[in-house]
Design a protein around this motif. Structure first.
Motif, mmCIF file in Angstrom:
data_model
loop_
_atom_site.group_PDB
_atom_site.id
_atom_site.type_symbol
_atom_site.label_atom_id
_atom_site.label_comp_id
_atom_site.label_asym_id
_atom_site.label_seq_id
_atom_site.Cartn_x
_atom_site.Cartn_y
_atom_site.Cartn_z
ATOM 1 N N VAL A 123 0.934 -1.059 -0.082
ATOM 2 C CA VAL A 123 -0.234 0.027 -0.361
ATOM 3 C C VAL A 123 1.035 0.720 -0.063
ATOM 4 O O VAL A 123 1.534 0.970 0.392
ATOM 5 N N SER A 124 1.363 1.881 -0.883
ATOM 6 C CA SER A 124 1.107 3.440 -0.948
ATOM 7 C C SER A 124 0.554 4.341 -0.331
ATOM 8 O O SER A 124 -0.571 4.582 0.459
ATOM 9 N N MET A 125 1.218 5.405 -0.320
ATOM 10 C CA MET A 125 0.879 7.225 0.167
ATOM 11 C C MET A 125 -0.974 6.938 -0.455
ATOM 12 O O MET A 125 -1.764 7.332 0.244
ATOM 13 N N ASP A 126 -1.008 6.679 -1.398
ATOM 14 C CA ASP A 126 -2.587 7.266 -2.291
ATOM 15 C C ASP A 126 -3.344 6.280 -2.905
ATOM 16 O O ASP A 126 -4.071 6.176 -3.627
ATOM 17 N N MET A 127 -2.200 5.324 -3.243
ATOM 18 C CA MET A 127 -3.041 4.157 -4.204
ATOM 19 C C MET A 127 -2.796 2.809 -3.146
ATOM 20 O O MET A 127 -1.877 2.302 -2.688
ATOM 21 N N ILE A 128 -3.418 1.846 -4.094
ATOM 22 C CA ILE A 128 -3.722 0.590 -3.788
ATOM 23 C C ILE A 128 -3.383 -0.113 -5.345
ATOM 24 O O ILE A 128 -3.258 0.050 -6.263
ATOM 25 N N THR A 129 -2.750 -1.661 -5.161
ATOM 26 C CA THR A 129 -2.932 -1.774 -6.553
ATOM 27 C C THR A 129 -3.657 -3.283 -6.472
ATOM 28 O O THR A 129 -3.013 -4.079 -5.533
ATOM 29 N N VAL A 130 -4.631 -3.566 -6.812
ATOM 30 C CA VAL A 130 -5.353 -4.818 -6.865
ATOM 31 C C VAL A 130 -5.800 -5.871 -8.587
ATOM 32 O O VAL A 130 -5.336 -5.773 -9.020
ATOM 33 N N ASP A 131 -5.285 -7.176 -7.768
ATOM 34 C CA ASP A 131 -5.444 -8.258 -9.563
ATOM 35 C C ASP A 131 -6.223 -8.958 -9.494
ATOM 36 O O ASP A 131 -7.124 -8.943 -9.012
ATOM 37 N N VAL A 132 -7.554 -8.019 -11.234
ATOM 38 C CA VAL A 132 -8.304 -8.480 -11.107
ATOM 39 C C VAL A 132 -8.105 -9.534 -12.462
ATOM 40 O O VAL A 132 -9.474 -9.425 -13.306
ATOM 41 N N THR A 133 -7.406 -10.204 -12.434
ATOM 42 C CA THR A 133 -6.898 -11.302 -13.495
ATOM 43 C C THR A 133 -8.185 -11.725 -13.762
ATOM 44 O O THR A 133 -9.108 -12.433 -14.792
ATOM 45 N N SER A 134 -9.093 -11.863 -13.187
ATOM 46 C CA SER A 134 -9.846 -13.357 -12.113
ATOM 47 C C SER A 134 -11.261 -12.550 -13.009
ATOM 48 O O SER A 134 -12.621 -13.254 -13.265
ATOM 49 N N LEU A 135 -11.330 -11.049 -13.523
ATOM 50 C CA LEU A 135 -12.707 -10.524 -13.707
ATOM 51 C C LEU A 135 -12.368 -10.479 -15.420
ATOM 52 O O LEU A 135 -11.579 -10.268 -15.620
ATOM 53 N N GLU A 136 -14.004 -9.945 -16.122
ATOM 54 C CA GLU A 136 -14.070 -10.126 -17.278
ATOM 55 C C GLU A 136 -13.478 -7.975 -17.320
ATOM 56 O O GLU A 136 -13.982 -7.491 -16.937
ATOM 57 N N GLU A 137 -13.171 -8.071 -18.711
ATOM 58 C CA GLU A 137 -12.158 -6.826 -17.906
ATOM 59 C C GLU A 137 -13.662 -5.728 -18.898
ATOM 60 O O GLU A 137 -13.292 -4.597 -17.816
#
Length: 371
Positions: free
Chosen positions: A308-322
């Motif tokens: 987790v950074s100051m202003d952002m998180i990153t999420v793995d959305v590979t399992s979702l349809e685009e």
């Protein structure tokens, strides 16, 4: 605040708070139910929450600081009672009288000062705090002996309640609960005679569920009003209140074994799609939730990957349809099936800290059915 300019939303269901108040009120039957809305109603907005609870027939409100009480007084009807848990602040005593704030008197010094003010202003209301085992605030046994020897220190004070505070109510099996209850009875029995039969306030959110013997005359729930579980280890009897969401800023299709976030603490195990969300630790999303927590998109769970950074998180959305995950869509951090208590456990803390840490960069919106 223009919601288009914010990185996320905090949605507060005021109707759910009212329902939670009614659940707690029913649990204590004949005892009165107050509301603890210190720390800006645990970060959810004291004015909005206070008024919703007032509409649900709550008339007694506890805050920690006189500044909180002054602010709350401006937004509540005149018959609302506001109690200051932190006691009498030095050189601020006249403000309590002016703003109609009732102090919880935590020491003999505070009792004497309040009594002296009553000589000039007429009878003044107060609560008296008895220290039963948390060692923070309140009169101890030796203070009570001194008060008995000097009963005139109480002149002019209209004591509305005696109170104490449980230290381990969220651990029902803890022996400290019964020990504190026993100590409270002993201290009350040793008070000056005029105080021994006054109404008593003891139970907090979890204390309400310890049994009738802890209810006395007035209970003081706080975090349970806002959806946290007051009965750890059992099903949560409260309604969820908050939904915390962040906006997707960008999506990346990346190869396997690519590092994500500061320090490369996460590497993709396959070709992946990573969503960057505009919420970070500056917004109260704890740094140690990286590589631990989950979010939801359209009610489907996706993991937080990387730091987790100051202003952002990153999420793995590979399992979702685009088409189900696009720039500008919302990711739910708390809400849907991601409970407040789950996030707190993943962060190694408690629901109180999660709620009170949510930053002001998130646009707040309030839901109500008009009650």
């Amino acid at each position: 605040m223009d919601p288009r300019l914010s990185g996320g939303y905090l949605t507060v269901d005021l109707t759910a708070i009212q329902k939670n108040y009614q659940i707690l009120k029913a649990e204590v039957e004949s005892s009165e139910c107050a509301a603890v809305i210190k720390a800006d109603a645990y970060g959810l907005g004291a004015s909005e929450v206070g008024n919703a609870l007032y509409r649900a027939d709550c008339r007694k409100f506890f805050v920690a600081l006189p500044e909180e009480g002054i602010s709350l007084r401006k937004s509540l009807p005149i018959d609302a009672e506001i109690f200051i848990l932190g006691g009498l602040f030095i050189d601020c005593e006249d403000l309590y009288i002016k703003e109609r704030l009732t102090p919880v008197l935590n020491s003999l010094d505070e009792i004497r000062i309040w009594s002296e003010l009553a000589h000039d202003h007429g009878p003044l209301p107060a609560l008296i705090h008895l220290e039963t085992g948390i060692c923070r605030l309140g009169l101890m046994a030796e203070d009570i002996e001194e008060l008995k020897a000097n009963p005139h220190w109480l002149d002019g004070i209209e004591v509305q309640y005696l109170m104490s505070h449980l230290a381990s109510a969220d651990i029902p099996a803890s022996e400290q609960n019964a020990e504190q209850l026993d100590e409270l009875h002993k201290l009350i029995a040793n008070l000056p005679e005029g105080l021994q039969h006054l109404p008593v306030s003891f139970a907090n959110s979890s204390g309400i569920f310890l049994g009738k013997e802890y209810h006395f005359n007035l209970v003081r729930p706080g975090v349970a009003l806002f959806g946290a579980n007051p009965t750890p280890g059992k099903a949560n009897p409260m309604n969820p209140v908050v939904q915390w969401q962040g906006k997707i800023l960008q999506l990346h299709n990346v190869d396997s074994q690519k590092p994500v976030g500061y320090g490369a603490t996460y590497r993709t195990g396959q070709k992946s799609r990573i969503a960057t969300v505009a919420i970070g630790y500056a917004d109260g999303y704890f740094r140690n939730l990286g590589n631990k927590a989950y979010c939801t998109i359209n009610n489907k769970r996706v993991p937080v990957v990387g730091r987790v950074s100051m202003d952002m998180i990153t999420v793995d959305v590979t399992s979702l349809e685009e088409e189900d995950c696009k720039r500008g869509d919302l990711v739910t951090l708390v809400g849907d099936d991601i409970t407040l208590d789950e996030v707190a456990k993943q962060a190694g803390t408690i629901a109180y800290e999660i709620l009170t840490s949510i930053g002001r960069r998130c646009y707040r919106r309030y839901l109500t059915d008009g009650v």
